[in-house]
Design an enzyme around this catalytic site. Structure first.
Site, short mmCIF file in Angstrom:
data_model
loop_
_atom_site.label_atom_id
_atom_site.label_comp_id
_atom_site.label_asym_id
_atom_site.label_seq_id
_atom_site.Cartn_x
_atom_site.Cartn_y
_atom_site.Cartn_z
N GLY A 13 -54.27 76.06 63.52
CA GLY A 13 -54.47 77.25 62.67
C GLY A 13 -54.95 78.45 63.45
O GLY A 13 -55.40 79.44 62.86
N GLU B 75 -63.92 77.96 66.22
CA GLU B 75 -64.26 76.57 65.86
C GLU B 75 -65.12 75.94 66.95
O GLU B 75 -66.17 75.36 66.67
CB GLU B 75 -62.98 75.75 65.64
CG GLU B 75 -62.26 76.14 64.35
CD GLU B 75 -60.87 75.53 64.21
OE1 GLU B 75 -60.36 75.53 63.08
OE2 GLU B 75 -60.28 75.08 65.21
C1 5RP Z 1 -57.36 75.28 62.85
C2 5RP Z 1 -57.49 73.82 63.05
C3 5RP Z 1 -57.28 72.94 61.86
O1 5RP Z 1 -58.47 72.25 61.63
C4 5RP Z 1 -56.16 72.00 62.14
O2 5RP Z 1 -55.01 72.77 62.43
C5 5RP Z 1 -55.89 71.06 60.96
O3 5RP Z 1 -55.33 71.76 59.91
P1 5RP Z 1 -54.97 71.08 58.53
O4 5RP Z 1 -56.26 70.58 57.94
O5 5RP Z 1 -54.35 72.17 57.72
O6 5RP Z 1 -54.01 69.96 58.80
O7 5RP Z 1 -57.79 73.34 64.12
O8 5RP Z 1 -57.42 75.98 64.04
#
Ligand code: 5RP
Length: 228
Positions: free
Chosen positions: A97, A103
């Site tokens: 994301g 994060e």
């Molecule tokens: C965002 C992330 C998300 O936590 C990861 O992509 C998981 O996404 P989702 O819960 O929609 O599967 O690292 O940078």
């Protein structure tokens, strides 16, 4: 709702039950983290929440949750976030994301980190999900060539691809670009993490190693708790 979504929701709701009144809580990014945020908002606890992205901040605000800045308190009590892959020892790939930098900043400032996911995210070896690498926009093509060299040093002969959306490079909340490296199998993630961090222009990467204290994984049989 799809099976995967139901599993994400169950994991998010289980994680929301871990939060206690008065805590400073880190809120992750992504569809699984969104289930956690919604379940937590519904509990109406007295919390201060530190968000890992503008998207999550918007959701939390819409639910009337109180937001704080990273650094307002020395430590965050608990951070809950999703992942793109969960490997051995709760090694993770994150950043699908594009929020990996915020994060990681929030995770590293947290006393405890819980990763939540659907069952499909568990893998025996990291690397099927392309590894996101956040780079400074200035000189990014040169940085990408140096990332290639770092990957080759780690026996991963792949060319990272600039992440695009609507014909434009994706910008992170910090204004950086993301390259995705389809590594296949990351046998030595710690070595790769070190090699990538040594490239000037790389801000950070999506390998989260030795950071998760617990995983809550939604499965068809219920939510599974996994320790490293
Ligand atoms: C965002 C992330 C998300 O936590 C990861 O992509 C998981 O996404 P989702 O819960 O929609 O599967 O690292 O940078």
């Amino acid at each position: 709702m799809s099976d995967a979504d139901a599993q994400k929701r169950a994991a998010g709701e289980a994680a929301a039950a871990l939060v206690e009144n008065g805590m400073v809580v880190g809120l992750g990014t992504g569809s699984t983290a969104a289930w956690f945020v919604k379940a937590l908002g519904a509990r109406q606890l007295d919390l201060t929440c530190v968000c890992t992205s503008e998207v999550t901040a918007e959701l939390a605000r819409s639910l009337g949750m109180k937001l704080g800045e990273l650094g307002d308190t020395r430590e965050i009590d608990l951070t809950v976030d999703g992942a793109d892959e969960i490997g051995p020892g709760l090694s993770l790939i994150k950043g699908g994301g594009a929020a990996l930098l915020r994060e990681k900043l929030v995770w590293e400032a947290s006393k405890r980190c819980v990763v939540i996911a659907d069952a499909a995210k568990r893998v025996p070896v990291l690397g099927q999900f392309p590894l996101p690498i956040e780079v400074v926009a200035f000189g990014h093509k040169t940085t990408a060539l140096r990332i290639c060299d770092a990957l080759t040093e780690c026996d991963l002969g792949v060319a990272p691809r600039l992440r695009m959306k609507d014909g434009q490079p994706v910008r992170t909340d910090g204004g950086n670009f993301i390259y995705d490296a389809a590594c296949g199998r990351i046998v030595e993630p710690a070595l790769l993490a070190e090699a990538l961090k040594s490239v000037t222009g790389v801000v950070d990467h999506g390998l989260f190693l030795d950071l998760a204290d617990q995983a809550l994984v939604g499965t068809p049989e219920g939510v599974l708790t996994i320790e490293p």
